[in-house]
Design an enzyme around this catalytic site. Structure first.
Site, PDB file in Angstrom:
ATOM      1  N   CYS A 296     -45.190  19.044-141.451  1.00 29.03           N
ATOM      2  CA  CYS A 296     -45.982  17.941-140.889  1.00 29.03           C
ATOM      3  C   CYS A 296     -47.441  18.307-140.657  1.00 29.03           C
ATOM      4  O   CYS A 296     -48.245  17.415-140.376  1.00 29.03           O
ATOM      5  CB  CYS A 296     -45.399  17.500-139.541  1.00 29.03           C
TER       6      CYS A 296
ATOM      7  N   TYR B 199     -58.023  13.107-149.008  1.00 27.22           N
ATOM      8  CA  TYR B 199     -56.731  12.918-148.333  1.00 27.22           C
ATOM      9  C   TYR B 199     -55.686  12.388-149.317  1.00 27.22           C
ATOM     10  O   TYR B 199     -54.562  12.899-149.393  1.00 27.22           O
ATOM     11  CB  TYR B 199     -56.920  11.956-147.157  1.00 27.22           C
TER      12      TYR B 199
HETATM   13  N1  LIG Z   1     -49.945   9.231-138.150  1.00 26.81           N
HETATM   14  C1  LIG Z   1     -49.949   8.549-139.278  1.00 26.81           C
HETATM   15  O1  LIG Z   1     -50.134   7.331-139.276  1.00 26.81           O
HETATM   16  C2  LIG Z   1     -49.698   9.246-140.603  1.00 26.81           C
HETATM   17  C3  LIG Z   1     -49.585   8.450-141.752  1.00 26.81           C
HETATM   18  C4  LIG Z   1     -49.330   9.048-142.976  1.00 26.81           C
HETATM   19  C5  LIG Z   1     -49.199  10.426-143.050  1.00 26.81           C
HETATM   20  N2  LIG Z   1     -49.327  11.186-141.926  1.00 26.81           N
HETATM   21  C6  LIG Z   1     -49.188  12.637-142.091  1.00 26.81           C
HETATM   22  O2  LIG Z   1     -48.203  13.103-141.185  1.00 26.81           O
HETATM   23  C7  LIG Z   1     -48.484  14.450-140.800  1.00 26.81           C
HETATM   24  C8  LIG Z   1     -48.510  14.515-139.290  1.00 26.81           C
HETATM   25  O3  LIG Z   1     -49.539  13.644-138.836  1.00 26.81           O
HETATM   26  P1  LIG Z   1     -49.713  13.233-137.319  1.00 26.81           P
HETATM   27  O4  LIG Z   1     -50.133  11.826-137.323  1.00 26.81           O
HETATM   28  O5  LIG Z   1     -48.549  13.663-136.528  1.00 26.81           O
HETATM   29  O6  LIG Z   1     -51.018  14.115-137.001  1.00 26.81           O
HETATM   30  P2  LIG Z   1     -51.434  14.845-135.642  1.00 26.81           P
HETATM   31  O7  LIG Z   1     -52.870  15.173-135.789  1.00 26.81           O
HETATM   32  O8  LIG Z   1     -50.998  14.038-134.504  1.00 26.81           O
HETATM   33  O9  LIG Z   1     -50.562  16.187-135.734  1.00 26.81           O
HETATM   34  C9  LIG Z   1     -50.794  17.098-136.766  1.00 26.81           C
HETATM   35  C10 LIG Z   1     -50.550  18.500-136.230  1.00 26.81           C
HETATM   36  O10 LIG Z   1     -50.863  19.426-137.285  1.00 26.81           O
HETATM   37  C11 LIG Z   1     -51.531  20.522-136.712  1.00 26.81           C
HETATM   38  N3  LIG Z   1     -52.360  21.207-137.697  1.00 26.81           N
HETATM   39  C12 LIG Z   1     -53.511  20.773-138.268  1.00 26.81           C
HETATM   40  N4  LIG Z   1     -54.011  21.705-139.076  1.00 26.81           N
HETATM   41  C13 LIG Z   1     -53.154  22.758-139.044  1.00 26.81           C
HETATM   42  C14 LIG Z   1     -53.122  24.026-139.661  1.00 26.81           C
HETATM   43  N5  LIG Z   1     -54.118  24.436-140.483  1.00 26.81           N
HETATM   44  N6  LIG Z   1     -52.088  24.854-139.403  1.00 26.81           N
HETATM   45  C15 LIG Z   1     -51.099  24.473-138.553  1.00 26.81           C
HETATM   46  N7  LIG Z   1     -51.083  23.286-137.920  1.00 26.81           N
HETATM   47  C16 LIG Z   1     -52.100  22.444-138.156  1.00 26.81           C
HETATM   48  C17 LIG Z   1     -52.357  19.912-135.586  1.00 26.81           C
HETATM   49  O11 LIG Z   1     -52.728  20.902-134.608  1.00 26.81           O
HETATM   50  C18 LIG Z   1     -51.430  18.866-135.029  1.00 26.81           C
HETATM   51  O12 LIG Z   1     -50.627  19.349-133.967  1.00 26.81           O
HETATM   52  C19 LIG Z   1     -49.840  14.783-141.453  1.00 26.81           C
HETATM   53  O13 LIG Z   1     -49.608  15.493-142.646  1.00 26.81           O
HETATM   54  C20 LIG Z   1     -50.434  13.422-141.767  1.00 26.81           C
HETATM   55  O14 LIG Z   1     -51.321  13.469-142.853  1.00 26.81           O
HETATM   56  C21 LIG Z   1     -49.580  10.634-140.711  1.00 26.81           C
END
Ligand SMILES: NC(=O)c1ccc[n+]([C@@H]2O[C@H](COP(=O)([O-])OP(=O)(O)OC[C@H]3O[C@@H](n4cnc5c(N)ncnc54)[C@H](O)[C@@H]3O)[C@@H](O)[C@H]2O)c1
Length: 260
Positions: A85, A166
């Site tokens: 994630c 992205y």
């Molecule tokens: N929230 C949405 O609407 C959504 C939609 C589509 C895809 N996503 C994808 O889902 C995944 C999770 O997203 P989210 O919304 O929970 O984001 P978020 O920012 O709430 O959580 C992401 C987590 O990843 C960690 N992170 C970032 N860079 C890192 C690294 N280099 N090493 C280790 N950890 C790292 C952050 O510290 C954070 O805790 C992501 O890949 C995002 O692209 C999210």
């Protein structure tokens, strides 16, 4: 795969958002969960809450991920589950004119590369290192050694303007899921991916309120932002349904993103 106390899992990006929701769901089934994340404060707190372990980890660094897997395996043994994630967003047009000065600026290449390093290469790094360990596991009664779930995005299909980096990173995650599932076909490791729509996480909350409202209004049904547990529910399905393999599933309330 049956989710219970005999199974260990690693969730990257597990401190917050979709990763945290997944960790909560897995832990509710008794799974021993290790959280890999940069955010130690939120990660330590969640690890305490679920009786898991937090491992500070940067998915862009080989050394950091090696150390995190060592820590997690010391605490819980070799993981059978990996959920990827960890991810970041960054928006910029390929090249754009500044509205006030008129100066032209192209996408900052360091930012473009960073997005690919975290979202795409970071995901692959964790898959490679986790699956190398899974290959040493004894098969379970259903013939499986392990199961992996990646997180792409609906931006893999319909990236909006400003999302070149992205969308490319997420299309890469979606694109590598089937070949990796094929790599492991003879080894009993399934690999699937999720393409989330809009979910209520810190990542989404960083955007302005009017943008969030517009996103919400664009979702046909249910006309709301997704709850992170609805993402985790799909991850649970992909982990536990033994016939799901090599697939990338949308969970998005039927939304299809427009150009902006
Ligand atoms: N929230 C949405 O609407 C959504 C939609 C589509 C895809 N996503 C994808 O889902 C995944 C999770 O997203 P989210 O919304 O929970 O984001 P978020 O920012 O709430 O959580 C992401 C987590 O990843 C960690 N992170 C970032 N860079 C890192 C690294 N280099 N090493 C280790 N950890 C790292 C952050 O510290 C954070 O805790 C992501 O890949 C995002 O692209 C999210």
């Amino acid at each position: 795969m049956k989710l219970d106390r005999s199974v260990a899992a690693v969730v990257t990006g597990g401190s917050k958002g979709l990763g945290a929701a997944t960790a909560l769901r897995l832990a509710a089934h008794g799974v021993r969960v290790a959280l890999f994340d940069l955010d130690a404060q939120a990660g330590e707190a969640l690890a305490r809450r679920i009786g898991g372990v937090f491992c500070r980890a940067d998915v862009t660094s080989d050394a950091s991920i090696d150390e995190a897997f060592s820590r997690a395996r010391e605490a819980h043994g070799q993981e059978r589950i990996l959920v990827n994630c960890a991810g970041i967003v960054h928006a910029h047009k390929a090249a754009a004119r500044d509205k006030t000065s008129g100066a032209v600026r192209h996408y900052p290449m360091a930012d473009y590369e960073r997005v690919l390093q975290v979202n795409l290469i970071g995901t692959f790094r964790c898959i490679a290192k986790s699956s190398a360990g899974m290959l040493g596991l004894v098969r379970m009664a259903d013939g499986e050694r392990g199961a992996i779930v990646n997180t792409a995005s609906i931006a893999a299909d319909e990236g909006q303007m400003g999302q070149a980096a992205y969308a490319a990173s997420k299309a890469g995650v979606a694109g590598m899921t089937l070949p990796i599932a094929r790599d492991f076909a003879s080894e009993g490791i399934r690999v699937n991916a999720v393409k989330p729509g809009f979910f209520n996480t810190p990542m989404l909350q960083t955007g302005p309120e009017h943008v969030r409202r517009a996103l919400e209004a664009s979702v046909p049904f249910p006309a709301r932002i997704g709850d992170p547990d609805e993402y985790a529910h799909l991850v649970e399905f992909l982990l536990t349904n033994g016939y799901m393999n090599g697939e990338c599933v949308r969970v998005d309330g039927a939304v299809r993103m427009g150009a902006r």
